[in-house]
Every structure is written in structure tokens, then in C-alpha cells.
Design a protein around this motif. Structure first.
Motif, PDB file in Angstrom:
ATOM      1  N   ASP A 291       0.827  -1.200   0.000  1.00  0.00           N
ATOM      2  CA  ASP A 291       0.000   0.000   0.000  1.00  0.00           C
ATOM      3  C   ASP A 291       0.861   1.249   0.000  1.00  0.00           C
ATOM      4  O   ASP A 291       1.927   1.299   0.608  1.00  0.00           O
ATOM      5  CB  ASP A 291      -0.905   0.029   1.238  1.00  0.00           C
TER       6      ASP A 291
ATOM      7  N   PRO B 127      -2.152   6.692   2.338  1.00  0.00           N
ATOM      8  CA  PRO B 127      -3.549   7.106   2.216  1.00  0.00           C
ATOM      9  C   PRO B 127      -3.583   8.632   2.101  1.00  0.00           C
ATOM     10  O   PRO B 127      -2.659   9.327   2.549  1.00  0.00           O
ATOM     11  CB  PRO B 127      -4.193   6.628   3.523  1.00  0.00           C
TER      12      PRO B 127
ATOM     13  N   GLY C 149      -1.817   2.013  -5.293  1.00  0.00           N
ATOM     14  CA  GLY C 149      -3.216   2.319  -5.025  1.00  0.00           C
ATOM     15  C   GLY C 149      -3.663   3.638  -5.610  1.00  0.00           C
ATOM     16  O   GLY C 149      -4.851   3.860  -5.809  1.00  0.00           O
ATOM     17  N   CYS C 150      -2.708   4.540  -5.893  1.00  0.00           N
ATOM     18  CA  CYS C 150      -3.119   5.809  -6.496  1.00  0.00           C
ATOM     19  C   CYS C 150      -3.412   5.589  -7.980  1.00  0.00           C
ATOM     20  O   CYS C 150      -2.939   4.643  -8.590  1.00  0.00           O
ATOM     21  CB  CYS C 150      -2.068   6.893  -6.287  1.00  0.00           C
TER      22      CYS C 150
ATOM     23  N   PRO D  98      -6.216   6.812  -2.605  1.00  0.00           N
ATOM     24  CA  PRO D  98      -7.189   6.128  -1.744  1.00  0.00           C
ATOM     25  C   PRO D  98      -7.213   6.731  -0.342  1.00  0.00           C
ATOM     26  O   PRO D  98      -6.205   7.219   0.155  1.00  0.00           O
ATOM     27  CB  PRO D  98      -6.711   4.673  -1.685  1.00  0.00           C
ATOM     28  N   GLU D  99      -8.378   6.653   0.280  1.00  0.00           N
ATOM     29  CA  GLU D  99      -8.477   7.094   1.662  1.00  0.00           C
ATOM     30  C   GLU D  99      -8.020   5.964   2.582  1.00  0.00           C
ATOM     31  O   GLU D  99      -7.911   4.808   2.168  1.00  0.00           O
ATOM     32  CB  GLU D  99      -9.905   7.521   1.997  1.00  0.00           C
TER      33      GLU D  99
ATOM     34  N   GLU E   9      -8.102   3.051   5.078  1.00  0.00           N
ATOM     35  CA  GLU E   9      -9.129   2.024   5.327  1.00  0.00           C
ATOM     36  C   GLU E   9      -9.666   2.207   6.728  1.00  0.00           C
ATOM     37  O   GLU E   9      -8.930   2.486   7.661  1.00  0.00           O
ATOM     38  CB  GLU E   9      -8.526   0.626   5.162  1.00  0.00           C
TER      39      GLU E   9
END
Length: 145
Positions: A7, A10, A82-83, A141-142, A144
């Protein structure tokens, strides 16, 4: 199963001014492989006799090969996995040659919280000189919950 090491950041952890770098010395093999994968067989990149007659006086590395190092920073370091790339501008300011070491630097310039977007300054350097100057926008992404 989750793999946290895969990851990226965030959105909530991003700060204006954060920066990351990736460097690579571009080899003849890199240039030839990129030419084969991309289909860009412009003699400017592959034919020394042809390229010697140009203003560059020899072969130069594909601009998009150099620019791909920016993608490496964005996709693996900042913001990281993830971006989602939304757009990229590129201004090619100087040629890159085989055996040049390119430093791709990405810096967060602006954050848009309501859309979880980051605007990034994107640059590539060779021997301290800018060879690519640009800007990217990514969706991040924010955290989790």
C-alpha cells in the motif's frame, strides 16, 4: 489476506511539500527494450549515423522512457501503490543520452481533499539540470476504516 507493504500513502497522510525520488542510469539495453515494447523505432534513438546529422549530434533516449521514471515514483513511492494517474503534463527541456543517470523527483504541490486528489510537481534531472518539467494529478485512496 492483506499486504500492507504494497500500500501507498492514504490521502490523509499526505502533506504539501512531501517528495520522493527514483534514479536510474539509462543503458543501451533499456533504450532498445523500450523501442521494442513501444514500437518507437525513430532513427533519432537507434541509428547513430542518422542521429549524428541532427542538432543532438547523436542518438538520444526516448522522452517517454525518461518520463516513465516519473511514473515509477508515483506508482511505487509517492503517493505509491493504489493511487490512480489522472493526467500528466511534460515539457522536455534537454536531451537524455545512453549512460546518463536520470533522477525523477515528485513533490506534492496541492491537495484537494473533497476529491482525494493530489497535484504533483514532476521533474527529471541529469547532472543537476532539468530534462523534463511537468505536473501530474492523481487520485489517492483514503485510509481504510
Amino acid at each position: 489476506m492483506q499486504y500492507p507493504e504494497l500500500d501507498g500513502y492514504p490521502f490523509e497522510d499526505l502533506k504539501i511539500g512531501m517528495s520522493a525520488t527514483f534514479s536510474r542510469t539509462i543503458t543501451e539495453t533499456d533504450l532498445r527494450n523500450f523501442s521494442g515494447v513501444s514500437g518507437d523505432t525513430n532513427p533519432m534513438h537507434l541509428n547513430e549515423e542518422y542521429a549524428a546529422r541532427t542538432p543532438f549530434h547523436g542518438c538520444i533516449v526516448h522522452g517517454m522512457l525518461t518520463a516513465s521514471l516519473i511514473s515509477a515514483v508515483i506508482g511505487t513511492k509517492l503517493p505509491g501503490p493504489g493511487c490512480i494517474y489522472l493526467n500528466q503534463t511534460l515539457k522536455f527541456t534537454a536531451p537524455v543520452h545512453v549512460n546518463d543517470t536520470v533522477y525523477a523527483v515528485v513533490t506534492i504541490r496541492e491537495l484537494i481533499p473533497e476529491k482525494r486528489r493530489a497535484i504533483l510537481t514532476t521533474q527529471c534531472f541529469v547532472k543537476g539540470s532539468v530534462v523534463i518539467d511537468g505536473e501530474a494529478m492523481v487520485k489517492v485512496p483514503e485510509r481504510e476504516k
